[in-house]
Design a protein around this motif. Structure first.
Motif, PDB file in Angstrom:
ATOM      1  N   TYR A  78      12.985  33.744  29.381  1.00 35.82           N
ATOM      2  CA  TYR A  78      13.645  34.998  30.115  1.00 35.82           C
ATOM      3  C   TYR A  78      14.768  34.682  30.891  1.00 35.82           C
ATOM      4  O   TYR A  78      14.916  33.916  31.277  1.00 35.82           O
ATOM      5  CB  TYR A  78      12.643  35.816  31.059  1.00 35.82           C
ATOM      6  N   GLU A  79      15.759  35.564  30.366  1.00 33.77           N
ATOM      7  CA  GLU A  79      16.900  35.513  31.440  1.00 33.77           C
ATOM      8  C   GLU A  79      17.602  36.822  31.578  1.00 33.77           C
ATOM      9  O   GLU A  79      17.750  37.770  30.674  1.00 33.77           O
ATOM     10  CB  GLU A  79      18.098  34.794  30.433  1.00 33.77           C
ATOM     11  N   TRP A  80      18.139  36.937  32.905  1.00 35.66           N
ATOM     12  CA  TRP A  80      18.453  38.269  33.247  1.00 35.66           C
ATOM     13  C   TRP A  80      19.868  38.025  33.915  1.00 35.66           C
ATOM     14  O   TRP A  80      20.194  37.042  34.713  1.00 35.66           O
ATOM     15  CB  TRP A  80      17.781  38.797  34.392  1.00 35.66           C
ATOM     16  N   LYS A  81      20.976  38.799  33.441  1.00 35.90           N
ATOM     17  CA  LYS A  81      22.352  38.821  33.944  1.00 35.90           C
ATOM     18  C   LYS A  81      22.797  40.126  34.333  1.00 35.90           C
ATOM     19  O   LYS A  81      22.474  41.114  33.826  1.00 35.90           O
ATOM     20  CB  LYS A  81      23.155  38.270  32.832  1.00 35.90           C
ATOM     21  N   ILE A  82      23.523  40.162  35.591  1.00 32.26           N
ATOM     22  CA  ILE A  82      24.006  41.280  36.289  1.00 32.26           C
ATOM     23  C   ILE A  82      25.718  41.013  36.177  1.00 32.26           C
ATOM     24  O   ILE A  82      26.038  40.130  37.011  1.00 32.26           O
ATOM     25  CB  ILE A  82      23.545  41.748  37.586  1.00 32.26           C
ATOM     26  N   THR A  83      26.444  41.679  35.363  1.00 32.15           N
ATOM     27  CA  THR A  83      27.709  41.567  35.358  1.00 32.15           C
ATOM     28  C   THR A  83      28.313  42.980  35.583  1.00 32.15           C
ATOM     29  O   THR A  83      27.651  44.214  35.614  1.00 32.15           O
ATOM     30  CB  THR A  83      28.081  41.389  33.940  1.00 32.15           C
ATOM     31  N   ASP A  84      29.650  43.070  35.672  1.00 31.15           N
ATOM     32  CA  ASP A  84      30.393  44.278  35.906  1.00 31.15           C
ATOM     33  C   ASP A  84      30.279  44.903  34.498  1.00 31.15           C
ATOM     34  O   ASP A  84      30.199  44.349  33.540  1.00 31.15           O
ATOM     35  CB  ASP A  84      31.968  44.116  36.176  1.00 31.15           C
ATOM     36  N   VAL A  85      30.243  46.377  34.380  1.00 30.77           N
ATOM     37  CA  VAL A  85      30.360  46.714  33.143  1.00 30.77           C
ATOM     38  C   VAL A  85      31.240  46.193  31.950  1.00 30.77           C
ATOM     39  O   VAL A  85      32.484  46.287  32.479  1.00 30.77           O
ATOM     40  CB  VAL A  85      30.582  48.479  33.264  1.00 30.77           C
ATOM     41  N   GLY A  86      30.758  46.083  31.037  1.00 37.76           N
ATOM     42  CA  GLY A  86      31.892  45.307  29.991  1.00 37.76           C
ATOM     43  C   GLY A  86      31.398  43.925  29.810  1.00 37.76           C
ATOM     44  O   GLY A  86      32.241  43.184  29.145  1.00 37.76           O
ATOM     45  N   GLY A  87      30.636  43.483  30.876  1.00 37.78           N
ATOM     46  CA  GLY A  87      30.345  42.026  30.541  1.00 37.78           C
ATOM     47  C   GLY A  87      31.314  41.057  31.473  1.00 37.78           C
ATOM     48  O   GLY A  87      31.224  39.858  31.300  1.00 37.78           O
ATOM     49  N   LYS A  88      32.187  41.634  32.249  1.00 34.57           N
ATOM     50  CA  LYS A  88      33.034  40.925  33.025  1.00 34.57           C
ATOM     51  C   LYS A  88      32.379  40.585  34.368  1.00 34.57           C
ATOM     52  O   LYS A  88      31.709  41.158  34.792  1.00 34.57           O
ATOM     53  CB  LYS A  88      34.409  41.514  33.405  1.00 34.57           C
ATOM     54  N   ASN A  89      32.808  39.456  34.875  1.00 37.17           N
ATOM     55  CA  ASN A  89      32.551  38.920  36.404  1.00 37.17           C
ATOM     56  C   ASN A  89      30.983  38.919  36.462  1.00 37.17           C
ATOM     57  O   ASN A  89      30.242  39.871  37.056  1.00 37.17           O
ATOM     58  CB  ASN A  89      32.886  39.900  37.445  1.00 37.17           C
ATOM     59  N   LEU A  90      30.249  37.896  35.951  1.00 37.42           N
ATOM     60  CA  LEU A  90      28.941  37.510  36.176  1.00 37.42           C
ATOM     61  C   LEU A  90      28.510  37.633  37.707  1.00 37.42           C
ATOM     62  O   LEU A  90      29.254  36.866  38.600  1.00 37.42           O
ATOM     63  CB  LEU A  90      28.613  36.327  35.666  1.00 37.42           C
ATOM     64  N   HIS A  91      27.592  38.459  38.285  1.00 36.49           N
ATOM     65  CA  HIS A  91      27.299  38.574  39.662  1.00 36.49           C
ATOM     66  C   HIS A  91      25.873  37.923  39.919  1.00 36.49           C
ATOM     67  O   HIS A  91      25.866  37.305  41.207  1.00 36.49           O
ATOM     68  CB  HIS A  91      27.035  39.984  40.421  1.00 36.49           C
ATOM     69  N   GLU A  92      25.067  37.885  39.146  1.00 30.93           N
ATOM     70  CA  GLU A  92      23.568  37.514  39.352  1.00 30.93           C
ATOM     71  C   GLU A  92      23.000  37.008  37.913  1.00 30.93           C
ATOM     72  O   GLU A  92      23.392  37.641  36.840  1.00 30.93           O
ATOM     73  CB  GLU A  92      22.736  38.416  39.935  1.00 30.93           C
ATOM     74  N   PRO A 104      20.229  44.399  49.644  1.00 34.38           N
ATOM     75  CA  PRO A 104      20.984  43.700  50.892  1.00 34.38           C
ATOM     76  C   PRO A 104      21.419  42.403  51.160  1.00 34.38           C
ATOM     77  O   PRO A 104      22.046  41.993  51.822  1.00 34.38           O
ATOM     78  CB  PRO A 104      19.819  44.188  52.092  1.00 34.38           C
ATOM     79  N   ASP A 105      20.562  41.504  50.145  1.00 28.45           N
ATOM     80  CA  ASP A 105      20.847  39.992  50.130  1.00 28.45           C
ATOM     81  C   ASP A 105      21.618  39.817  49.451  1.00 28.45           C
ATOM     82  O   ASP A 105      21.742  38.260  49.119  1.00 28.45           O
ATOM     83  CB  ASP A 105      19.436  39.147  50.349  1.00 28.45           C
ATOM     84  N   THR A 106      22.478  40.185  48.838  1.00 30.41           N
ATOM     85  CA  THR A 106      23.323  40.076  47.795  1.00 30.41           C
ATOM     86  C   THR A 106      24.846  40.353  48.106  1.00 30.41           C
ATOM     87  O   THR A 106      24.971  41.243  48.889  1.00 30.41           O
ATOM     88  CB  THR A 106      23.092  40.589  46.389  1.00 30.41           C
ATOM     89  N   LYS A 107      25.826  39.909  47.303  1.00 33.85           N
ATOM     90  CA  LYS A 107      27.225  40.367  47.375  1.00 33.85           C
ATOM     91  C   LYS A 107      27.255  41.776  46.648  1.00 33.85           C
ATOM     92  O   LYS A 107      28.312  42.078  47.091  1.00 33.85           O
ATOM     93  CB  LYS A 107      28.285  39.306  46.486  1.00 33.85           C
ATOM     94  N   LEU A 108      26.449  42.125  45.969  1.00 29.60           N
ATOM     95  CA  LEU A 108      26.484  43.504  45.354  1.00 29.60           C
ATOM     96  C   LEU A 108      26.611  44.580  46.514  1.00 29.60           C
ATOM     97  O   LEU A 108      27.171  45.572  46.427  1.00 29.60           O
ATOM     98  CB  LEU A 108      25.343  43.700  44.496  1.00 29.60           C
ATOM     99  N   HIS A 109      25.586  44.325  47.624  1.00 28.48           N
ATOM    100  CA  HIS A 109      25.610  45.203  48.756  1.00 28.48           C
ATOM    101  C   HIS A 109      26.904  45.629  49.469  1.00 28.48           C
ATOM    102  O   HIS A 109      27.263  46.717  49.519  1.00 28.48           O
ATOM    103  CB  HIS A 109      24.655  44.681  49.728  1.00 28.48           C
ATOM    104  N   ASN A 110      27.687  44.402  49.315  1.00 24.65           N
ATOM    105  CA  ASN A 110      29.103  44.439  50.098  1.00 24.65           C
ATOM    106  C   ASN A 110      30.137  45.119  49.202  1.00 24.65           C
ATOM    107  O   ASN A 110      31.076  45.931  49.846  1.00 24.65           O
ATOM    108  CB  ASN A 110      29.618  43.261  50.915  1.00 24.65           C
ATOM    109  N   ALA A 111      29.933  44.652  48.187  1.00 19.63           N
ATOM    110  CA  ALA A 111      30.943  45.393  47.235  1.00 19.63           C
ATOM    111  C   ALA A 111      30.784  46.833  46.889  1.00 19.63           C
ATOM    112  O   ALA A 111      31.766  47.560  46.885  1.00 19.63           O
ATOM    113  CB  ALA A 111      30.583  44.692  45.603  1.00 19.63           C
ATOM    114  N   VAL A 112      29.503  47.317  47.088  1.00 19.66           N
ATOM    115  CA  VAL A 112      29.487  48.830  46.904  1.00 19.66           C
ATOM    116  C   VAL A 112      30.001  49.623  48.169  1.00 19.66           C
ATOM    117  O   VAL A 112      30.564  50.525  48.195  1.00 19.66           O
ATOM    118  CB  VAL A 112      27.948  49.278  46.730  1.00 19.66           C
TER     119      VAL A 112
END
Length: 147
Positions: A78-92, A104-112
């Protein structure tokens, strides 16, 4: 006179206590209303060629909460990936049958929080290996900050 006052105060206190209490079922229903119920996904969808049904099309998550997604049971990898829409910039990137991210423990929190409109779109991609073949599905993840 004092005994009557104590009795009336005690009776009112008990009445207010019972009026303010909810049943255990009310507490459970209140808790469950914060979750979206979805049917369990099994590896049968992979055998029938419906890998695109592993994930829903869209997930909305408040950035103060946890994102929890589960893949079909019985896969080899199993592999999970979270990227910006369109597959750019892998976040997790995560492995394992369950994706469990406390936002709240991720960089995604501050980005929003630093984005105009206080919401952002991401792609969540699940790739599994089942009976030697790879299957993939992608969903849109909307992360938002509640007012």
């Amino acid at each position: 006179m004092i005994k009557q006052s104590i009795f009336v105060a005690a009776a009112l206190s008990i009445a207010l206590l019972f009026l303010s209490c909810t049943t255990p079922q009310d507490v459970l229903n209140d808790y469950n209303k914060h979750f979206e119920k979805t049917p369990a996904v099994t590896q049968d969808i992979l055998e029938t060629g419906n890998a695109s049904l592993m994930l829903q099309e869209l997930y909305k998550v408040d950035i103060e909460h946890t994102l929890v997604l589960t893949a079909p049971l019985g896969c080899e990898r199993y592999e999970w990936k979270i990227t910006d829409v369109g597959g750019k910039n892998l976040h997790e990137t995560r492995t394992g049958r369950r994706l469990n991210i406390y936002i709240p423990d991720t960089k995604l929190h501050n980005a929003v929080l630093t984005t105009d409109g206080k919401s952002r779109l991401y792609d969540v991609t699940l790739t599994v290996k089942y009976k030697g073949k790879s299957y993939s599905d992608t969903a849109v993840l909307v992360l938002y900050a509640a007012d």
